[in-house]
Motif scaffolding. Structure first.
Motif, short mmCIF file in Angstrom:
data_model
loop_
_atom_site.label_atom_id
_atom_site.label_comp_id
_atom_site.label_asym_id
_atom_site.label_seq_id
_atom_site.Cartn_x
_atom_site.Cartn_y
_atom_site.Cartn_z
N LEU A 1 3.14 10.98 14.49
CA LEU A 1 2.64 10.12 15.97
C LEU A 1 1.38 10.12 15.71
O LEU A 1 0.47 11.36 15.45
CB LEU A 1 3.18 11.39 16.93
N LEU A 2 0.42 9.67 16.35
CA LEU A 2 -1.14 9.54 16.52
C LEU A 2 -0.92 9.33 18.34
O LEU A 2 -0.42 8.83 19.66
CB LEU A 2 -1.98 9.15 16.15
N HIS A 3 -2.34 9.78 18.89
CA HIS A 3 -2.91 8.98 19.94
C HIS A 3 -3.57 8.19 20.18
O HIS A 3 -4.48 7.61 19.40
CB HIS A 3 -4.05 10.76 20.50
N ALA B 1 -2.50 4.85 7.94
CA ALA B 1 -2.58 5.71 7.78
C ALA B 1 -1.45 6.92 7.90
O ALA B 1 -1.69 7.83 7.08
CB ALA B 1 -4.10 6.31 7.95
N LEU B 2 -1.04 6.70 9.11
CA LEU B 2 0.24 7.77 9.01
C LEU B 2 1.43 7.96 8.02
O LEU B 2 1.83 8.51 7.37
CB LEU B 2 0.95 7.64 10.59
N GLU B 3 1.74 6.35 7.60
CA GLU B 3 2.40 5.73 6.86
C GLU B 3 1.81 6.41 5.78
O GLU B 3 3.45 6.63 5.25
CB GLU B 3 3.08 4.73 6.77
N SER C 1 1.05 -1.63 0.30
CA SER C 1 -0.17 0.25 -0.45
C SER C 1 0.76 0.90 0.26
O SER C 1 0.46 2.22 -0.57
CB SER C 1 -1.25 -0.33 1.19
N ASN C 2 1.66 1.52 0.84
CA ASN C 2 3.00 2.39 0.90
C ASN C 2 3.29 2.65 -1.04
O ASN C 2 3.82 3.62 -1.23
CB ASN C 2 4.25 2.16 1.64
N LEU C 3 4.00 1.31 -1.20
CA LEU C 3 4.51 1.61 -2.86
C LEU C 3 3.31 2.35 -3.27
O LEU C 3 3.83 3.05 -5.01
CB LEU C 3 4.75 0.51 -3.37
N LEU D 1 -0.18 13.75 14.53
CA LEU D 1 -0.87 13.95 12.98
C LEU D 1 -2.40 12.87 14.72
O LEU D 1 -1.42 12.41 14.98
CB LEU D 1 -1.74 13.25 12.90
N ASP D 2 -3.67 13.62 14.60
CA ASP D 2 -4.04 12.23 15.54
C ASP D 2 -5.69 13.07 14.49
O ASP D 2 -6.51 13.20 14.29
CB ASP D 2 -4.48 13.60 16.21
#
Length: 240
Positions: free
Chosen positions: A178-180, A196-198, A34-36, A238-239
């Motif tokens: 980073l996220l909480h 989703a952060l990646e 998915s990152n590709l 990001l949160d």
């Protein structure tokens, strides 16, 4: 700060004479990819100065292979020997080294690549290697990072991009997102949120590398005009 803020608008894009030579990237993958796909989409849209020159998979059933083939990106599948046995790491590294030397990338990206590379491979790589790791290094090296973070009761979790060395997940951390941690998070839901952060952190980091904000080589230093940047790792908060 978001990755979008680093992408030039159509009004800001330089002339053809001023455009930076695309950063040539090769991927090592083992799974879904998915990152590709995020980087393929950015490349095809002309949103980033990159060229994905090849993908190596150590699994013949990795969906990342199909993603690359659909984008007409060269693929090398190094999963089994001609006798049908699973390819050992030394054999894999020999073939992978030869293939990377032929592609001549400027950067090698491990995204969901599930084998540990030897010092001989990393020390003699034809280009710098970075890895996307699903945790806030130096915490939670290795596998099962989301479950371990939940078991420890972490308030924050995320992902890191670091330089690959012979020691597992121990190279210089370049960037983190980073996220909480949500009290209701399961391992699966936390994994989805981190993924989703990646998808934002990887293109953001590669854009910084392509533009020279982050040095491609350990001995390089940023130019004076960007010396005001904080020490590594650069963090994307990001949160979601």
């Amino acid at each position: 700060m978001s990755a979008d803020n680093l992408q030039p608008s159509s009004k800001q894009q330089p002339s053809k004479q001023q455009q930076v030579k695309p950063l040539r990237i090769s991927f090592l993958v083992s799974g879904n990819g998915s990152n590709l796909q995020v980087l393929i989409d950015a490349m095809q849209a002309g949103a980033m100065p990159i060229e994905i020159v090849g993908v190596i998979s150590n699994r013949d059933d990795a969906y990342a292979i199909k993603r690359a083939q659909q984008a007409n990106i060269p693929v090398a599948i190094l999963s089994h020997t001609e006798s049908g046995k699973r390819m050992g790491i030394k054999t894999f590294e020999t073939h992978a080294s030869a293939q990377l030397a032929a592609w001549q990338p400027d950067l090698i990206v491990l995204a969901g690549f599930m084998r540990v590379l030897s010092a001989g491979f990393t020390d003699n790589s034809p280009a710098p290697i970075i890895n996307l790791h699903p945790a806030l290094l130096p915490a939670y090296k290795g596998l099962d990072t989301h479950q371990r973070a939940l078991q420890t009761g972490e308030r924050y979790h995320g992902c890191s991009i670091h330089v690959v060395t012979a020691e597992l997940d121990a190279g210089q951390v370049l960037t983190q997102a980073l996220l909480h941690v949500n009290p209701k998070d399961s391992s699966d839901s936390l994994q989805a949120r981190v993924q989703a952060l990646e998808h934002q952190l990887l293109p953001w980091t590669i854009l910084l590398l392509a533009k020279g904000v982050l040095p491609l080589n350990a001995n390089d230093t940023p130019s004076e005009k960007i010396s005001h940047l904080p020490v590594l790792p650069l963090r994307l908060w990001l949160d979601n």
